[in-house]
Design a protein around this motif. Structure first.
Motif, PDB file in Angstrom:
ATOM      1  N   THR A 176       0.548  -1.519  -0.220  1.00 13.16           N
ATOM      2  CA  THR A 176      -0.328   0.351   0.052  1.00 13.16           C
ATOM      3  C   THR A 176       0.987   0.827   0.420  1.00 13.16           C
ATOM      4  OG1 THR A 176      -0.153   0.046   2.472  1.00 13.16           O
ATOM      5  CG2 THR A 176      -1.283  -1.095   1.837  1.00 13.16           C
ATOM      6  N   ASP A 177       0.148   2.726  -0.680  1.00 18.22           N
ATOM      7  CA  ASP A 177       0.789   3.985   0.074  1.00 18.22           C
ATOM      8  C   ASP A 177       1.848   3.963   1.489  1.00 18.22           C
ATOM      9  OD1 ASP A 177      -1.592   4.010   1.014  1.00 18.22           O
ATOM     10  OD2 ASP A 177      -1.864   5.997   0.233  1.00 18.22           O
ATOM     11  N   ARG A 178       0.987   3.561   2.218  1.00 20.01           N
ATOM     12  CA  ARG A 178       1.666   3.192   3.904  1.00 20.01           C
ATOM     13  C   ARG A 178       1.970   2.357   3.605  1.00 20.01           C
ATOM     14  NH1 ARG A 178      -3.249   4.836   8.137  1.00 20.01           N
ATOM     15  NH2 ARG A 178      -3.414   7.072   6.737  1.00 20.01           N
ATOM     16  N   GLY A 179       3.131   1.722   3.162  1.00 14.82           N
ATOM     17  CA  GLY A 179       4.411   0.542   3.497  1.00 14.82           C
ATOM     18  C   GLY A 179       3.303  -1.000   4.193  1.00 14.82           C
ATOM     19  N   ASN A 180       2.566  -1.142   3.611  1.00 14.42           N
ATOM     20  CA  ASN A 180       1.627  -2.227   4.148  1.00 14.42           C
ATOM     21  C   ASN A 180       1.639  -3.038   2.912  1.00 14.42           C
ATOM     22  OD1 ASN A 180       1.880  -1.718   7.338  1.00 14.42           O
ATOM     23  ND2 ASN A 180      -0.603  -0.577   6.780  1.00 14.42           N
ATOM     24  N   VAL A 181       1.633  -4.767   3.908  1.00 18.58           N
ATOM     25  CA  VAL A 181       0.849  -6.071   1.571  1.00 18.58           C
ATOM     26  C   VAL A 181       0.237  -5.363   2.112  1.00 18.58           C
ATOM     27  CG1 VAL A 181       1.553  -8.235   2.521  1.00 18.58           C
ATOM     28  CG2 VAL A 181       3.333  -6.812   3.143  1.00 18.58           C
ATOM     29  N   SER A 182      -0.150  -5.782   1.195  1.00 18.97           N
ATOM     30  CA  SER A 182      -2.174  -5.697   1.005  1.00 18.97           C
ATOM     31  C   SER A 182      -2.616  -6.948   0.443  1.00 18.97           C
ATOM     32  CB  SER A 182      -1.996  -4.502  -0.322  1.00 18.97           C
ATOM     33  OG  SER A 182      -4.019  -4.331  -0.697  1.00 18.97           O
ATOM     34  N   GLU A 183      -2.032  -7.485  -0.888  1.00 15.12           N
ATOM     35  CA  GLU A 183      -2.386  -8.296  -1.701  1.00 15.12           C
ATOM     36  C   GLU A 183      -1.563  -8.799  -2.922  1.00 15.12           C
ATOM     37  OE1 GLU A 183      -6.945  -8.891  -2.432  1.00 15.12           O
ATOM     38  OE2 GLU A 183      -6.562  -6.829  -3.759  1.00 15.12           O
ATOM     39  N   GLY A 184      -2.231  -9.935  -3.400  1.00 10.14           N
ATOM     40  CA  GLY A 184      -1.500 -10.764  -5.195  1.00 10.14           C
ATOM     41  C   GLY A 184      -2.128  -9.310  -5.490  1.00 10.14           C
ATOM     42  N   THR A 185      -1.989  -9.707  -7.019  1.00 14.36           N
ATOM     43  CA  THR A 185      -2.194  -9.111  -7.946  1.00 14.36           C
ATOM     44  C   THR A 185      -4.079  -9.638  -8.354  1.00 14.36           C
ATOM     45  OG1 THR A 185      -1.575 -10.827  -9.589  1.00 14.36           O
ATOM     46  CG2 THR A 185      -0.533  -9.158  -9.575  1.00 14.36           C
ATOM     47  N   GLY A 186      -4.560 -11.029  -7.803  1.00 17.59           N
ATOM     48  CA  GLY A 186      -5.542 -11.313  -7.828  1.00 17.59           C
ATOM     49  C   GLY A 186      -5.897 -12.268  -6.966  1.00 17.59           C
ATOM     50  N   GLU A 187      -5.180 -12.246  -5.763  1.00 14.11           N
ATOM     51  CA  GLU A 187      -5.425 -13.344  -4.304  1.00 14.11           C
ATOM     52  C   GLU A 187      -5.019 -12.654  -3.083  1.00 14.11           C
ATOM     53  OE1 GLU A 187      -3.055 -14.831  -8.135  1.00 14.11           O
ATOM     54  OE2 GLU A 187      -2.441 -12.799  -6.382  1.00 14.11           O
ATOM     55  N   ASN A 188      -5.288 -13.726  -2.077  1.00 20.18           N
ATOM     56  CA  ASN A 188      -5.129 -12.616  -1.271  1.00 20.18           C
ATOM     57  C   ASN A 188      -4.632 -13.007  -0.757  1.00 20.18           C
ATOM     58  OD1 ASN A 188      -8.883 -12.739  -0.220  1.00 20.18           O
ATOM     59  ND2 ASN A 188      -7.528 -10.484  -0.354  1.00 20.18           N
ATOM     60  N   ILE A 189      -3.587 -12.548   0.678  1.00 26.37           N
ATOM     61  CA  ILE A 189      -2.148 -13.137   1.480  1.00 26.37           C
ATOM     62  C   ILE A 189      -3.104 -13.659   2.341  1.00 26.37           C
ATOM     63  CG2 ILE A 189      -1.598 -11.815   1.626  1.00 26.37           C
ATOM     64  CD1 ILE A 189       1.431 -12.145   0.600  1.00 26.37           C
ATOM     65  N   PHE A 190      -1.497 -14.401   3.556  1.00 30.14           N
ATOM     66  CA  PHE A 190      -1.703 -14.866   4.333  1.00 30.14           C
ATOM     67  C   PHE A 190      -0.266 -15.416   4.553  1.00 30.14           C
ATOM     68  CE2 PHE A 190      -5.856 -16.296   3.643  1.00 30.14           C
ATOM     69  CZ  PHE A 190      -7.447 -15.310   5.127  1.00 30.14           C
ATOM     70  N   ILE A 191       0.158 -14.871   6.200  1.00 24.30           N
ATOM     71  CA  ILE A 191       1.477 -15.238   6.337  1.00 24.30           C
ATOM     72  C   ILE A 191       1.390 -16.982   7.940  1.00 24.30           C
ATOM     73  CG2 ILE A 191       2.518 -13.508   5.909  1.00 24.30           C
ATOM     74  CD1 ILE A 191       3.587 -12.844   8.560  1.00 24.30           C
ATOM     75  N   VAL A 192       2.063 -17.228   8.327  1.00 23.17           N
ATOM     76  CA  VAL A 192       2.075 -18.163   9.547  1.00 23.17           C
ATOM     77  C   VAL A 192       3.314 -17.432  10.186  1.00 23.17           C
ATOM     78  CG1 VAL A 192       1.895 -20.340  10.402  1.00 23.17           C
ATOM     79  CG2 VAL A 192       0.773 -20.051   8.292  1.00 23.17           C
ATOM     80  N   LYS A 193       3.085 -17.623  11.520  1.00 23.97           N
ATOM     81  CA  LYS A 193       3.743 -16.994  12.768  1.00 23.97           C
ATOM     82  C   LYS A 193       3.909 -17.266  13.791  1.00 23.97           C
ATOM     83  CE  LYS A 193       8.070 -15.080  12.783  1.00 23.97           C
ATOM     84  NZ  LYS A 193       9.329 -15.154  12.191  1.00 23.97           N
ATOM     85  N   ASN A 194       4.780 -18.064  14.140  1.00 21.91           N
ATOM     86  CA  ASN A 194       4.323 -18.549  15.274  1.00 21.91           C
ATOM     87  C   ASN A 194       3.722 -19.756  16.016  1.00 21.91           C
ATOM     88  OD1 ASN A 194       6.895 -17.738  16.306  1.00 21.91           O
ATOM     89  ND2 ASN A 194       6.344 -15.615  16.676  1.00 21.91           N
ATOM     90  N   ASN A 195       3.066 -20.364  14.903  1.00 25.92           N
ATOM     91  CA  ASN A 195       1.684 -21.049  15.084  1.00 25.92           C
ATOM     92  C   ASN A 195       0.600 -19.827  14.449  1.00 25.92           C
ATOM     93  OD1 ASN A 195       2.317 -23.451  14.739  1.00 25.92           O
ATOM     94  ND2 ASN A 195       2.704 -23.440  16.747  1.00 25.92           N
TER      95      ASN A 195
END
Length: 298
Positions: A176-195
């Motif tokens: 985003t314009d604020r530097g946050n992760v948004s999504e892919g070009t046609g997909e949402n995104i998830f991360i796994v961290k510490n379960n």
């Protein structure tokens, strides 16, 4: 295909070169999947009610009201699949666009045309993919709202996706314009961290994905994983234990490398694999607990 209340041969359907949707991108659409279950000899449309609800929400947000209710569109969709005798996985595309041929890019013209077609889909068949963070910024909520599936907004996606492929990657991630992760070009995104499963909030310029919602339910109800909607910084991608995309077209797809940095051990992670397995069984009508998500065609 379906066009304005009729099932027609696709060769009989045409759009004028003067059409405002073609010239200006004044339209909205949905992407719906149906999954063939060979053991049951049945085709299941996945979460069709939710998809058509979002279709209407997109139209309302963009001054492109859909002229048919969901209770009309759903039977027409079933009829279209039966007419084509579809007995394999299929992608269904409803689209509503400004049918007028006048010059101004005016969203207030009254003629909104609805068509539906279905097609075979091969979407990133690799078991896991390598992606990059795009140099293109995600369109913001006060620009072309990403919560609405507008045809015009996918130029932003096309630029990012093309850049990624030209640079040797499979897909791109928007910031985003604020530097946050948004999504892919046609997909949402998830991360796994510490379960914990983490995905960006809608305020970070992303679509409220139906597969995204399904994954959140699976994680909470089946895997007892904490699910957090919170902003993700770019560097958090690189240190994540697992990263994956979700979407109607892509399903659940592991991301094993971002910006030439290996994610986890460089293969699909355990949590991603478990979520993908559960999702695929649910979508094919093999899990009675979630059978309400599946609409049988035959």
């Amino acid at each position: 295909m379906f066009d304005q209340g009729e099932i027609l041969d696709e060769s009989k359907v045409s759009v004028s070169i003067r059409n405002k949707a073609l010239n200006y991108g004044l339209g909205c659409f949905e992407g719906i999947r149906a999954f063939w279950n060979d053991s049951q000899n049945q085709l299941y449309i996945f979460r069709i009610y939710d998809h058509y609800k979002r279709f209407h929400e997109s139209g309302n947000a963009l001054h492109i009201p859909i002229p048919y209710t969901s209770m009309k569109l759903i039977p027409w969709t079933l009829q279209l699949l039966r007419k084509n005798n579809v007995r394999e996985d299929v992608y269904i595309r409803p689209i509503c666009f400004k049918g007028a041929n006048t010059l101004r890019p005016n969203l207030l013209d009254q003629y909104n045309r609805v068509s539906i077609y279905c097609t075979q889909l091969t979407y990133m068949p690799k078991p896991a993919i390598k992606v990059c963070v795009s140099s293109w910024t995600r369109s913001g909520n006060n620009m072309i709202p990403p919560q609405a599936k507008s045809t015009g907004n996918y130029l932003n996606s096309g630029l990012a996706s093309s850049e990624a492929r030209l640079n040797g990657f499979d897909e791109a991630i928007f910031i985003t314009d604020r530097g946050n992760v948004s999504e892919g070009t046609g997909e949402n995104i998830f991360i796994v961290k510490n379960n914990k499963l983490i995905t960006p909030p809608l305020s970070d310029h992303l679509l409220a994905g139906i597969t995204r919602d399904t994954v959140m339910q699976i994680a909470k109800n089946e895997l007892q994983l904490p699910v957090l909607e919170q902003s993700i910084a770019r560097t958090e991608l690189y240190s994540a234990d697992e990263v994956f995309f979700t979407g109607t077209a892509i399903g659940i797809k592991a991301i094993i490398n971002i910006d030439h940095r290996m994610i986890g051990n460089g293969s699909e992670g355990t949590i991603t694999r478990n979520i993908r397995f559960l999702y695929e069984n649910i979508a094919r009508g093999n899990n009675p607990k979630y059978f309400g998500f599946c609409t049988p065609v035959y």
